[in-house]
Write a protein that holds these residues in place. Structure first.
Motif, mmCIF file in Angstrom:
data_model
loop_
_atom_site.group_PDB
_atom_site.id
_atom_site.type_symbol
_atom_site.label_atom_id
_atom_site.label_comp_id
_atom_site.label_asym_id
_atom_site.label_seq_id
_atom_site.Cartn_x
_atom_site.Cartn_y
_atom_site.Cartn_z
ATOM 1 N N CYS A 100 -45.622 -17.283 10.683
ATOM 2 C CA CYS A 100 -44.794 -16.755 9.907
ATOM 3 C C CYS A 100 -43.501 -17.296 10.003
ATOM 4 O O CYS A 100 -42.547 -17.239 9.210
ATOM 5 N N GLY A 101 -43.658 -18.013 11.629
ATOM 6 C CA GLY A 101 -42.020 -18.586 11.596
ATOM 7 C C GLY A 101 -40.819 -17.565 12.160
ATOM 8 O O GLY A 101 -39.854 -17.931 12.046
ATOM 9 N N CYS A 102 -41.808 -16.369 12.448
ATOM 10 C CA CYS A 102 -41.053 -15.305 13.226
ATOM 11 C C CYS A 102 -41.279 -14.744 14.546
ATOM 12 O O CYS A 102 -41.992 -16.165 14.771
ATOM 13 N N ILE A 103 -39.820 -14.041 15.093
ATOM 14 C CA ILE A 103 -40.142 -13.899 16.397
ATOM 15 C C ILE A 103 -41.617 -14.006 17.305
ATOM 16 O O ILE A 103 -42.414 -12.532 16.230
ATOM 17 N N GLY A 104 -42.055 -13.734 18.217
ATOM 18 C CA GLY A 104 -42.989 -13.249 18.636
ATOM 19 C C GLY A 104 -43.011 -12.718 20.307
ATOM 20 O O GLY A 104 -42.192 -13.655 20.993
ATOM 21 N N GLN A 105 -42.921 -11.701 19.945
ATOM 22 C CA GLN A 105 -42.184 -10.765 21.346
ATOM 23 C C GLN A 105 -43.097 -9.267 21.237
ATOM 24 O O GLN A 105 -42.890 -8.441 20.333
ATOM 25 N N GLU A 106 -42.593 -8.739 22.151
ATOM 26 C CA GLU A 106 -43.026 -7.902 22.420
ATOM 27 C C GLU A 106 -42.316 -6.165 22.160
ATOM 28 O O GLU A 106 -43.186 -5.320 22.228
ATOM 29 N N THR A 107 -41.224 -6.150 22.544
ATOM 30 C CA THR A 107 -40.455 -5.134 21.526
ATOM 31 C C THR A 107 -39.237 -5.086 20.283
ATOM 32 O O THR A 107 -39.245 -4.273 20.533
ATOM 33 N N GLY A 238 -16.166 -12.565 22.920
ATOM 34 C CA GLY A 238 -15.487 -11.313 24.099
ATOM 35 C C GLY A 238 -16.401 -11.003 24.817
ATOM 36 O O GLY A 238 -15.690 -9.312 25.515
ATOM 37 N N VAL A 239 -17.938 -10.827 25.114
ATOM 38 C CA VAL A 239 -18.333 -9.776 25.844
ATOM 39 C C VAL A 239 -19.663 -10.447 25.928
ATOM 40 O O VAL A 239 -20.250 -11.670 26.266
ATOM 41 N N VAL A 240 -20.438 -9.672 26.404
ATOM 42 C CA VAL A 240 -21.598 -10.437 27.602
ATOM 43 C C VAL A 240 -22.516 -9.425 26.580
ATOM 44 O O VAL A 240 -23.432 -8.100 26.909
ATOM 45 N N PRO A 241 -23.500 -9.982 25.974
ATOM 46 C CA PRO A 241 -24.544 -9.540 24.980
ATOM 47 C C PRO A 241 -25.461 -9.714 25.725
ATOM 48 O O PRO A 241 -25.586 -10.356 27.068
ATOM 49 N N SER A 242 -26.713 -8.793 25.543
ATOM 50 C CA SER A 242 -28.290 -8.600 26.468
ATOM 51 C C SER A 242 -28.794 -9.746 26.336
ATOM 52 O O SER A 242 -28.580 -10.300 24.837
ATOM 53 N N TYR A 243 -29.628 -10.270 26.747
ATOM 54 C CA TYR A 243 -30.267 -11.354 26.616
ATOM 55 C C TYR A 243 -31.352 -11.083 25.677
ATOM 56 O O TYR A 243 -31.858 -12.316 25.526
ATOM 57 N N TYR A 244 -31.885 -10.100 24.528
ATOM 58 C CA TYR A 244 -32.552 -10.087 24.020
ATOM 59 C C TYR A 244 -32.148 -10.156 22.645
ATOM 60 O O TYR A 244 -32.406 -10.422 22.110
ATOM 61 N N LEU A 245 -30.830 -10.327 22.408
ATOM 62 C CA LEU A 245 -29.798 -11.103 21.192
ATOM 63 C C LEU A 245 -29.700 -12.597 21.183
ATOM 64 O O LEU A 245 -29.933 -12.337 20.264
ATOM 65 N N ARG A 246 -30.136 -13.109 22.010
ATOM 66 C CA ARG A 246 -30.631 -14.659 21.778
ATOM 67 C C ARG A 246 -32.373 -14.592 20.768
ATOM 68 O O ARG A 246 -31.757 -15.406 19.843
ATOM 69 N N TYR A 247 -32.892 -13.772 20.874
ATOM 70 C CA TYR A 247 -33.853 -13.640 19.533
ATOM 71 C C TYR A 247 -33.345 -13.274 18.105
ATOM 72 O O TYR A 247 -33.736 -13.799 17.450
ATOM 73 N N PHE A 248 -31.969 -13.265 18.619
ATOM 74 C CA PHE A 248 -31.254 -12.710 16.917
ATOM 75 C C PHE A 248 -30.331 -13.968 16.782
ATOM 76 O O PHE A 248 -30.073 -14.435 15.830
ATOM 77 N N GLU A 253 -34.284 -21.075 16.992
ATOM 78 C CA GLU A 253 -34.394 -22.349 18.658
ATOM 79 C C GLU A 253 -35.728 -21.441 19.281
ATOM 80 O O GLU A 253 -36.896 -22.196 19.797
ATOM 81 N N VAL A 254 -35.434 -20.077 19.638
ATOM 82 C CA VAL A 254 -36.588 -19.475 20.059
ATOM 83 C C VAL A 254 -38.206 -19.689 19.287
ATOM 84 O O VAL A 254 -39.093 -19.560 20.236
ATOM 85 N N VAL A 255 -37.994 -20.233 18.307
ATOM 86 C CA VAL A 255 -38.964 -20.157 17.578
ATOM 87 C C VAL A 255 -39.938 -21.028 18.019
ATOM 88 O O VAL A 255 -41.444 -21.463 18.220
ATOM 89 N N GLY A 256 -39.457 -22.295 18.034
ATOM 90 C CA GLY A 256 -40.268 -23.350 18.484
ATOM 91 C C GLY A 256 -39.787 -23.571 19.720
ATOM 92 O O GLY A 256 -41.100 -23.814 20.094
#
Length: 421
Positions: A100-107, A238-248, A253-256
Motif C-alpha cells: 500500500c506504499g506504507c512503511i514496513g517496520q516491526e514497531t 535544533g534537536v537530535v531526533p531518534s533514528y525512528y523519526l526517519r520513518y516520518f 524515501e524509506v519506502v523506496g
C-alpha cells in the motif's frame, strides 16, 4: 536476588548475561532464570550463559526452563523480551505494508500495529501469572512496541516499567564525541517510545550546562550520518531526533529503499542462525562480536541500571524509561505512556519536569498517542473496525483506502494469533 528473563532463548540474551556478569557489584544476581518455549534455543543460550558467568567469576547460577510459572516463582524482577510469531511474523510485518506504499517496520506503522495485536494478550497473561507468583515483582518490558505493551501492563494495574536502548545508545555516542565519561552525559529526552527527540545534552546532570548547540555545530555531520537524515534538518530543528523519526520525516524515501532490498527481518534471521551455531560451541565463553550487529547496543547496561534502581541497589538516579505521563506533558492524557528522564527508585519512576515542547514535536506525539489508544483497544477487544480505526489514525497511514486494505492484509497474515478473527 532472583531475576527471570521471559524469552530467555533469544539471541539477545548473551548481551544481557554479559552485563549481569560484568556489573555484578551494581546488580548482585544470585539466580538467573531463562524461560522460553523453544527447548533447543534455550539449551544453546543457557549453556553460553553459564560459560559467560564462569569465565567472569560470577557466583550466580543460571537455570533454564520452559515452565513459565516455575520460572517466575519468587522472582524479584521479570524481564520480558519475547517475539510472538518469531522472525517469520516480523518478515511479514516488514513486507505486506509496502503493498500500500506504507512503511514496513516491526514497531511502527501497520507492521507495528500487527506486532502489538499479537503481543499484548500474551504479555498480559504472563503478567497475571507473575502477579500471582509475587505481586511485588517488577515487570520490565523490553518487548516492542514498548510504549503500547507498557501501557497495557500499567492499565492492567501491574508493577511495570518499559525500557528501550535508543537513549543509552545516543548517550554513549554523544559521550564519545565529547570525550567525556558516559555517566556525565544527561539527555533532555522527550517523546514516546520510538518517537523521541534529544532537546538538550547536559554535562553532569539535569541542571548541567547544555552543550547540544556546540555538539551539533562540531559533530552535526557525524550525527546526521548515523541517523541517515540530512545535516540541514538537524540544524533547522535544533534537536537530535531518534533514528525512528526517519520513518516520518523521510517516509517516501524509506519506502523506496525498502522495496529494493532484503528486509531487515531476513538479515536478522540469517544472523540468528549463525549466532545459534556459535552459541553451541562449548569453547565459546563470551558474547561474540557478531551479536553487536543484531541490535540492542548497550541493552545490558540499561537493564542492569534500571533493575538495580528498582530493587534498591546502586543504579543511576536518573534514567530514561517508559512510564505514565501523569501531567508531565500537559498536551497528552495522564494515562499516556511517555519516554522521558525519570528519577527511579524502589517506588518506581517519577518523570522529571520537561520544559515546554515545541508544537512541531508535540503535535506528532499527540497524533501517535491517539493511535496508541486505538491500537491498545484493538489489542484488548479485537475486531476489524478497531484495527481499521487504529490504522486510519496512524500518521504513516492516514488514508481510508490504505487503512481498509491494510486491515485486511494485517488480519490475513496474523489470523492464527487472533482469537477473534
Amino acid at each position: 536476588m532472583k531475576l527471570t528473563v521471559v524469552g530467555g532463548g533469544s539471541t539477545y540474551t548473551p548481551e544481557l548475561v554479559d552485563g549481569f556478569a560484568r556489573l555484578r557489584d551494581t546488580l548482585p544476581v544470585e539466580e538467573l532464570v531463562l524461560v522460553d518455549p523453544d527447548a533447543t534455543r534455550l539449551e544453546l543460550v543457557g549453556g553460553l550463559a553459564r560459560r559467560i558467568f564462569a569465565r567472569q567469576g560470577h557466583p550466580g547460577r543460571v537455570v533454564t526452563t520452559s515452565d513459565l510459572d516455575a520460572g517466575v516463582e519468587d522472582a524479584d524482577a521479570v524481564l520480558l523480551q519475547l517475539r510472538v510469531g518469531g522472525q517469520a511474523a516480523r518478515e511479514r510485518d516488514e513486507t505486506w505494508p509496502l503493498e500500500c506504499g506504507c512503511i514496513g517496520q516491526e514497531t511502527t506503522g501497520a507492521g507495528g500495529l500487527a506486532k502489538a495485536l499479537r503481543t499484548v494478550p500474551v504479555v498480559l497473561d504472563i503478567a497475571e501469572r507473575v502477579r500471582r507468583a509475587n505481586p511485588r515483582a517488577w515487570i520490565v518490558d523490553f518487548t516492542n512496541p514498548v510504549g503500547i505493551v507498557t501501557r497495557a501492563l500499567l492499565q492492567g494495574g501491574y508493577r511495570a516499567i518499559g525500557l528501550c536502548n535508543v537513549a543509552i545508545g545516543l548517550q554513549r555516542k554523544f559521550a564519545a564525541l565529547l570525550g567525556t565519561p558516559a555517566g556525565q552525559v544527561h539527555l533532555d529526552h522527550v517523546g514516546l517510545n520510538h518517537l523521541t527527540w534529544e532537546t538538550g545534552v547536559r554535562l553532569g546532570g539535569p541542571e548541567g550546562e547544555d552543550v547540544l548547540p556546540s555538539l551539533l555545530a562540531k559533530h552535526g555531520d557525524a550525527i546526521a550520518a548515523d541517523l541517515r537524515l540530512p545535516r540541514r534538518l538537524l540544524d533547522r530543528l535544533g534537536v537530535v531526533p531518534s533514528y525512528y523519526l526517519r520513518y516520518f520525516y523521510a517516509h517516501d524515501e524509506v519506502v523506496g529503499e525498502l522495496r529494493t532490498k532484503p528486509s531487515r527481518a531476513a538479515e536478522v534471521a540469517a544472523m540468528e542462525r549463525e549466532l545459534l551455531e556459535m552459541y553451541g560451541d562449548p569453547s565459546l565463553d563470551e558474547k561474540p562480536a557478531l551479536l553487536a550487529k543484531r541490535g540492542g547496543a548497550f541493552y545490558s547496561e540499561a537493564a542492569v541500571d534500571l533493575v538495580a534502581a528498582l530493587l534498591g541497589g546502586s543504579g543511576s538516579p536518573y534514567q530514561v524509561v517508559n512510564t505514565l505521563n501523569r501531567g508531565t506533558l500537559p498536551f497528552l492524557p495522564d494515562d499516556a505512556v511517555i519516554e522521558v528522564q525519570s528519577a527511579v527508585g524502589p517506588g518506581g519512576p517519577v518523570p522529571l519536569p520537561v520544559p515546554a515542547v515545541d508544537p512541531l514535536f508535540a503535535g506528532l506525539m499527540a497524533n501517535v498517542t491517539a493511535y496508541e489508544d486505538l491500537a491498545l483497544d484493538a489489542a484488548l477487544r479485537g475486531g476489524r473496525d478497531r484495527v481499521f480505526r487504529a490504522l486510519l489514525a496512524h500518521p504513516l497511514v492516514g488514508q481510508y483506502d490504505s487503512a481498509d486494505t491494510l486491515t485486511d492484509l494485517l488480519i490475513a497474515h496474523n489470523r492464527e494469533h487472533f482469537a477473534w478473527a
